[in-house]
Design an enzyme around this catalytic site. Structure first.
Site, PDB file in Angstrom:
ATOM      1  N   VAL A  65       0.835  -1.205   0.000  1.00 43.85           N
ATOM      2  CA  VAL A  65       0.000   0.000   0.000  1.00 43.85           C
ATOM      3  C   VAL A  65       0.873   1.260   0.000  1.00 43.85           C
ATOM      4  O   VAL A  65       0.641   2.196  -0.772  1.00 43.85           O
ATOM      5  CB  VAL A  65      -0.980  -0.013   1.210  1.00 43.85           C
ATOM      6  CG1 VAL A  65      -1.729   1.302   1.315  1.00 43.85           C
ATOM      7  CG2 VAL A  65      -1.955  -1.176   1.085  1.00 43.85           C
ATOM      8  N   GLY A  66       1.915   1.280   0.840  1.00 45.00           N
ATOM      9  CA  GLY A  66       2.785   2.448   0.925  1.00 45.00           C
ATOM     10  C   GLY A  66       3.454   2.771  -0.405  1.00 45.00           C
ATOM     11  O   GLY A  66       3.514   3.938  -0.821  1.00 45.00           O
TER      12      GLY A  66
ATOM     13  N   ASN B 154      -6.725  -2.271   7.305  1.00 46.95           N
ATOM     14  CA  ASN B 154      -7.887  -3.156   7.387  1.00 46.95           C
ATOM     15  C   ASN B 154      -8.259  -3.315   8.849  1.00 46.95           C
ATOM     16  O   ASN B 154      -7.427  -3.160   9.736  1.00 46.95           O
ATOM     17  CB  ASN B 154      -7.541  -4.539   6.825  1.00 46.95           C
ATOM     18  CG  ASN B 154      -7.881  -4.659   5.351  1.00 46.95           C
ATOM     19  OD1 ASN B 154      -8.554  -3.792   4.782  1.00 46.95           O
ATOM     20  ND2 ASN B 154      -7.433  -5.727   4.729  1.00 46.95           N
TER      21      ASN B 154
ATOM     22  N   LYS C 148     -16.232  -2.625   5.367  1.00 52.50           N
ATOM     23  CA  LYS C 148     -15.051  -3.381   4.912  1.00 52.50           C
ATOM     24  C   LYS C 148     -14.718  -4.483   5.927  1.00 52.50           C
ATOM     25  O   LYS C 148     -14.329  -5.594   5.544  1.00 52.50           O
ATOM     26  CB  LYS C 148     -13.868  -2.404   4.737  1.00 52.50           C
ATOM     27  CG  LYS C 148     -12.571  -3.042   4.259  1.00 52.50           C
ATOM     28  CD  LYS C 148     -12.475  -3.054   2.749  1.00 52.50           C
ATOM     29  CE  LYS C 148     -11.427  -3.962   2.155  1.00 52.50           C
ATOM     30  NZ  LYS C 148     -10.068  -3.836   2.573  1.00 52.50           N
TER      31      LYS C 148
ATOM     32  N   ASN D  35     -13.963  -8.493   5.300  1.00 54.24           N
ATOM     33  CA  ASN D  35     -12.694  -9.116   5.705  1.00 54.24           C
ATOM     34  C   ASN D  35     -12.901 -10.191   6.772  1.00 54.24           C
ATOM     35  O   ASN D  35     -12.236 -11.224   6.752  1.00 54.24           O
ATOM     36  CB  ASN D  35     -11.708  -8.058   6.231  1.00 54.24           C
ATOM     37  CG  ASN D  35     -11.116  -7.222   5.122  1.00 54.24           C
ATOM     38  OD1 ASN D  35     -11.166  -6.005   5.145  1.00 54.24           O
ATOM     39  ND2 ASN D  35     -10.555  -7.860   4.107  1.00 54.24           N
TER      40      ASN D  35
ATOM     41  N   ASN E  46     -11.415 -13.463   5.141  1.00 56.65           N
ATOM     42  CA  ASN E  46      -9.999 -13.687   5.449  1.00 56.65           C
ATOM     43  C   ASN E  46      -9.722 -14.862   6.401  1.00 56.65           C
ATOM     44  O   ASN E  46      -8.904 -15.738   6.070  1.00 56.65           O
ATOM     45  CB  ASN E  46      -9.365 -12.400   5.995  1.00 56.65           C
ATOM     46  CG  ASN E  46      -9.352 -11.281   4.967  1.00 56.65           C
ATOM     47  OD1 ASN E  46     -10.124 -11.307   4.019  1.00 56.65           O
ATOM     48  ND2 ASN E  46      -8.487 -10.313   5.133  1.00 56.65           N
TER      49      ASN E  46
ATOM     50  N   SER F 225      -5.403 -11.692   2.080  1.00 57.98           N
ATOM     51  CA  SER F 225      -4.177 -11.195   2.722  1.00 57.98           C
ATOM     52  C   SER F 225      -3.844 -12.029   3.967  1.00 57.98           C
ATOM     53  O   SER F 225      -2.674 -12.229   4.286  1.00 57.98           O
ATOM     54  CB  SER F 225      -4.325  -9.719   3.084  1.00 57.98           C
ATOM     55  OG  SER F 225      -5.449  -9.527   3.901  1.00 57.98           O
TER      56      SER F 225
END
Ligand SMILES: NC(=O)C1=CN([C@@H]2O[C@H](COP(=O)(O)OP(=O)(O)OC[C@H]3O[C@@H](n4cnc5c(N)ncnc54)[C@H](OP(=O)(O)O)[C@@H]3O)[C@@H](O)[C@H]2O)C=CC1
Ligand SMILES: CC(C)(CO)C(=O)C(=O)O
Length: 303
Positions: free
Chosen positions: A11-12, A102, A184, A188, A192, A251
């Protein structure tokens, strides 16, 4: 606007590269010296829609830390607490901070901040290459959503809005951070943990009737813990996301395979806490949580 990005993961790198691509002044703060040299020598490679762009001229770990208008924190949820300690000196009183994580576990830490604080969710699927760590690929097109959290103002919102060029990426504004993060979180929390436990791709959770039943049991408890009244609407979203990302490895499964810590407390742990304060029983979710904690411990022992 001069912006600092903290964390050079998927992401960064995507955020820093996208900001630089649209002409912003960007500084990237990272821990790994080897990666710093690689980024300085070769730049960051951004792969998007079959196009490669090499991004250079991003300042790495600058010592002049005060003059940022915005700071974007792109670390895992369980790393946020440490970032707040490590980067206390970055920015000034009015610097706008944005947290892209997240789950919702990090909120308890950022609540203590005195600067204007925003939170966001990333809906892009991003991958940083394991072998060539200056390469980040957009695997799934998406959006970033941002909402005000604490101590914000309309001027701060206007600053963020002027920062994001919609020709480069899609960044949307939301007024209600709780609704944005919870929506979200539900996705997740359904996808996940089960994909990690069962070692399956997202699509299998709806293709295999038994897995789907297990996901529905988790979902029912999640909806109750979060006191949601839009149960069927949310279930449609869960099923749709499993189908839309059917080939994705979640993830959490990826983290488990690579023996990295899981964002389990920020996602499932947070929901368990919310439910427990209201005396709600969540046996399925509790079992999933305990089994994943155990699985992680067993994998770490083997290494
Ligand atoms: N990747 C994706 O497609 C998506 C990610 N997200 C969410 O976004 C967040 C970030 O994800 P992602 O980028 O994939 O995570 P990564 O683990 O790839 O990246 C986090 C980076 O931050 C670094 N970091 C941690 N602490 C510090 C610190 N104190 N100072 C400087 N750097 C630090 C980490 O270094 P080190 O590894 O050495 O600790 C790592 O390089 C997560 O909450 C994730 O769930 C949401 C949607 C999509
Ligand atoms: C949407 C989903 C479940 C896609 O894999 C995700 O956000 C993740 O893996 O963390």
């Amino acid at each position: 606007m001069k912006v600092a990005v903290i964390g050079a993961g998927a992401v960064g790198l995507f955020v820093a590269a996208s900001l630089k691509q649209q002409g912003a002044e960007v500084a990237l703060y990272l821990k790994n010296q080897q990666e710093q040299s690689l980024f300085e020598n070769e730049g960051i490679y951004l792969y998007k829609k079959n196009q490669k762009t090499i991004i250079t001229d991003i300042q790495m770990n600058p010592s002049n830390t005060k003059d940022f208008d915005g700071v974007i924190v792109c670390v895992k949820s369980y790393q946020v607490e440490q970032v707040l300690l490590d980067y206390k000196h970055v920015g000034h009183r009015h610097t706008n901070w944005l947290f892209l994580q997240n789950g919702m576990g990090h909120l308890e830490w950022i609540e203590t901040m005195t600067s204007p604080t925003y939170v966001g969710v990333v809906e892009y699927g991003l991958l940083k290459e394991k072998e060539q760590k200056n390469r980040v690929s957009v695997k799934g097109e998406g959006r970033i959503k941002i909402a005000p959290f604490r101590g914000t103002s309309s001027a701060g919102k206007a600053e963020w809005e002027s920062l994001f060029n919609q020709d480069v990426w899609t960044v949307l504004w939301r007024d209600d951070y709780q609704e944005m993060l919870e929506s979200k979180l539900i996705l997740n929390a359904c996808i996940n943990p089960l994909t990690a436990l069962l070692h399956v791709r997202n699509g299998e959770l709806v293709e295999n009737g038994h897995y789907k039943q297990a996901m529905r049991s988790c979902f029912t408890e999640i909806i109750e813990a979060l006191e949601r009244s839009d149960r069927e609407e949310k279930w449609v979203e869960v099923e749709r996301l499993c189908k839309d990302t059917k080939e994705n490895q979640s993830s959490m499964l990826t983290d488990l395979i690579h023996k990295r810590p899981l964002e389990l407390d920020a996602i499932v742990g947070y929901i368990l806490k919310r439910g427990e304060t209201r005396g709600i029983l969540m046996p399925t979710l509790q079992l999933v949580y305990t089994m994943l904690k155990g699985k992680q411990k067993a994998l770490n022992k083997k290494s």
